[in-house]
Design a protein around this motif. Structure first.
Motif, PDB file in Angstrom:
ATOM      1  N   GLY A   1       0.187   8.681 -12.005  1.00 53.34           N
ATOM      2  CA  GLY A   1      -0.569   9.565 -12.885  1.00 53.34           C
ATOM      3  C   GLY A   1      -0.990  10.829 -12.166  1.00 53.34           C
ATOM      4  N   TRP A   2      -1.227  11.843 -12.939  1.00 53.27           N
ATOM      5  CA  TRP A   2      -1.855  13.079 -12.457  1.00 53.27           C
ATOM      6  C   TRP A   2      -3.205  13.221 -13.159  1.00 53.27           C
ATOM      7  N   PHE A   3      -4.206  13.553 -12.364  1.00 50.82           N
ATOM      8  CA  PHE A   3      -5.543  13.800 -12.856  1.00 50.82           C
ATOM      9  C   PHE A   3      -6.031  15.115 -12.267  1.00 50.82           C
ATOM     10  N   ARG A   4      -7.081  15.658 -12.865  1.00 52.87           N
ATOM     11  CA  ARG A   4      -7.641  16.885 -12.328  1.00 52.87           C
ATOM     12  C   ARG A   4      -9.156  16.845 -12.433  1.00 52.87           C
ATOM     13  N   GLN A   5      -9.795  17.620 -11.572  1.00 49.92           N
ATOM     14  CA  GLN A   5     -11.251  17.647 -11.546  1.00 49.92           C
ATOM     15  C   GLN A   5     -11.741  19.032 -11.173  1.00 49.92           C
ATOM     16  N   SER A   6     -12.647  19.544 -12.005  1.00 52.43           N
ATOM     17  CA  SER A   6     -13.305  20.813 -11.741  1.00 52.43           C
ATOM     18  C   SER A   6     -14.706  20.531 -11.225  1.00 52.43           C
TER      19      SER A   6
ATOM     20  N   TYR B   1      -6.084  19.031  -8.408  1.00 56.83           N
ATOM     21  CA  TYR B   1      -5.165  18.084  -9.031  1.00 56.83           C
ATOM     22  C   TYR B   1      -4.841  16.948  -8.074  1.00 56.83           C
ATOM     23  N   TYR B   2      -4.940  15.730  -8.605  1.00 59.16           N
ATOM     24  CA  TYR B   2      -4.727  14.532  -7.816  1.00 59.16           C
ATOM     25  C   TYR B   2      -3.597  13.692  -8.405  1.00 59.16           C
ATOM     26  N   CYS B   3      -2.771  13.115  -7.545  1.00 61.97           N
ATOM     27  CA  CYS B   3      -1.847  12.095  -8.009  1.00 61.97           C
ATOM     28  C   CYS B   3      -2.403  10.725  -7.653  1.00 61.97           C
ATOM     29  N   ALA B   4      -2.016   9.735  -8.439  1.00 63.55           N
ATOM     30  CA  ALA B   4      -2.549   8.391  -8.271  1.00 63.55           C
ATOM     31  C   ALA B   4      -1.478   7.369  -8.608  1.00 63.55           C
ATOM     32  N   ALA B   5      -1.607   6.169  -8.027  1.00 67.87           N
ATOM     33  CA  ALA B   5      -0.605   5.116  -8.213  1.00 67.87           C
ATOM     34  C   ALA B   5      -1.271   3.796  -8.566  1.00 67.87           C
ATOM     35  N   ARG B   6      -0.589   3.014  -9.388  1.00 63.69           N
ATOM     36  CA  ARG B   6      -1.045   1.660  -9.684  1.00 63.69           C
ATOM     37  C   ARG B   6       0.163   0.771  -9.899  1.00 63.69           C
ATOM     38  N   MET B   7       0.014  -0.523  -9.571  1.00 64.33           N
ATOM     39  CA  MET B   7       1.133  -1.455  -9.642  1.00 64.33           C
ATOM     40  C   MET B   7       1.452  -1.861 -11.067  1.00 64.33           C
ATOM     41  N   SER B   8       0.499  -1.771 -11.953  1.00 67.63           N
ATOM     42  CA  SER B   8       0.712  -2.186 -13.343  1.00 67.63           C
ATOM     43  C   SER B   8       1.248  -1.011 -14.154  1.00 67.63           C
TER      44      SER B   8
ATOM     45  N   GLY C   1      -4.230  10.494  -3.794  1.00 72.46           N
ATOM     46  CA  GLY C   1      -4.043  11.507  -2.781  1.00 72.46           C
ATOM     47  C   GLY C   1      -5.324  12.300  -2.567  1.00 72.46           C
ATOM     48  N   GLN C   2      -5.245  13.287  -1.689  1.00 77.96           N
ATOM     49  CA  GLN C   2      -6.426  14.083  -1.346  1.00 77.96           C
ATOM     50  C   GLN C   2      -6.613  15.264  -2.292  1.00 77.96           C
ATOM     51  N   GLY C   3      -5.625  15.555  -3.098  1.00 81.93           N
ATOM     52  CA  GLY C   3      -5.725  16.622  -4.080  1.00 81.93           C
ATOM     53  C   GLY C   3      -5.198  17.956  -3.580  1.00 81.93           C
ATOM     54  N   THR C   4      -4.814  18.795  -4.539  1.00 84.89           N
ATOM     55  CA  THR C   4      -4.381  20.154  -4.247  1.00 84.89           C
ATOM     56  C   THR C   4      -5.026  21.085  -5.276  1.00 84.89           C
ATOM     57  N   GLN C   5      -5.548  22.215  -4.803  1.00 79.02           N
ATOM     58  CA  GLN C   5      -6.309  23.114  -5.661  1.00 79.02           C
ATOM     59  C   GLN C   5      -5.383  24.056  -6.432  1.00 79.02           C
TER      60      GLN C   5
ATOM     61  N   GLN D   1       0.852  -1.189   0.000  1.00 79.48           N
ATOM     62  CA  GLN D   1       0.000   0.000   0.000  1.00 79.48           C
ATOM     63  C   GLN D   1       0.890   1.242   0.000  1.00 79.48           C
ATOM     64  N   VAL D   2       0.392   2.316  -0.590  1.00 78.38           N
ATOM     65  CA  VAL D   2       1.146   3.556  -0.644  1.00 78.38           C
ATOM     66  C   VAL D   2       0.208   4.698  -0.285  1.00 78.38           C
ATOM     67  N   GLN D   3       0.722   5.663   0.450  1.00 75.49           N
ATOM     68  CA  GLN D   3      -0.025   6.866   0.797  1.00 75.49           C
ATOM     69  C   GLN D   3       0.537   8.032  -0.014  1.00 75.49           C
ATOM     70  N   LEU D   4      -0.343   8.869  -0.524  1.00 73.57           N
ATOM     71  CA  LEU D   4       0.039   9.959  -1.419  1.00 73.57           C
ATOM     72  C   LEU D   4      -0.458  11.291  -0.876  1.00 73.57           C
ATOM     73  N   VAL D   5       0.420  12.288  -0.888  1.00 74.33           N
ATOM     74  CA  VAL D   5       0.053  13.625  -0.408  1.00 74.33           C
ATOM     75  C   VAL D   5       0.530  14.662  -1.412  1.00 74.33           C
ATOM     76  N   GLU D   6      -0.409  15.363  -2.034  1.00 71.72           N
ATOM     77  CA  GLU D   6      -0.096  16.419  -2.979  1.00 71.72           C
ATOM     78  C   GLU D   6       0.093  17.748  -2.251  1.00 71.72           C
ATOM     79  N   SER D   7       0.854  18.623  -2.865  1.00 68.75           N
ATOM     80  CA  SER D   7       1.028  19.982  -2.366  1.00 68.75           C
ATOM     81  C   SER D   7       1.382  20.871  -3.541  1.00 68.75           C
ATOM     82  N   GLY D   8       1.618  22.153  -3.269  1.00 76.33           N
ATOM     83  CA  GLY D   8       2.094  23.051  -4.302  1.00 76.33           C
ATOM     84  C   GLY D   8       1.024  23.821  -5.043  1.00 76.33           C
TER      85      GLY D   8
END
Length: 123
Positions: free
Chosen positions: A35-40, A94-101, A114-118, A1-8
């Motif tokens: 990956g990086w994703f974003r959501q409005s 903006y969210y970062c995300a991880a996958r094993m494949s 992660g929880q995202g950063t605005q 398992q991995v924990q992700l924290v965005e900032s900036g």
């Protein structure tokens, strides 16, 4: 398992730049494609960029190609998204995300988020 924290994230004028770090902890960061994703508000989560475990392969959505750069430092367990020439339409969380494949632009296949950063770009 991995924990992700965005900032900036933050408020920037159109044409400006931001660099978003995503700090990872837990299981070996280098094992994950990222990956990086974003959501409005009111919109679906949108792919921005992805990078392979080694960093040797990257792929971008058309919206960010030529302006965004995804990179990673496996020694520091950190993923980055450098965003240049920002536009008001880049405003999103903006969210970062991880996958094993392998890398993917499809959000549902990512295992950890992660929880995202605005990011807000003013015109």
């Amino acid at each position: 398992q991995v924990q992700l924290v965005e900032s900036g994230g933050g408020l920037v004028q159109a044409g400006g730049s931001l660099r978003l770090p995503c700090a990872a902890s837990g299981r070996a960061f280098s094992s994950y494609a990222m990956g990086w994703f974003r959501q409005s508000p009111g919109k679906a989560r949108e792919f921005a960029a992805t990078i392979s475990q080694s960093g040797g392969y990257t792929f971008y959505a058309d919206s960010g190609r030529g302006r965004f750069t995804i990179s990673r430092d496996n020694a520091k367990n950190t993923l980055y998204l450098q965003m240049n020439s920002l536009k008001p339409e880049d405003t999103a969380k903006y969210y970062c995300a991880a996958r094993m494949s392998g890398t993917s632009g499809f959000a549902p296949v990512y295992d950890y988020w992660g929880q995202g950063t605005q990011v807000t770009v003013s015109s």
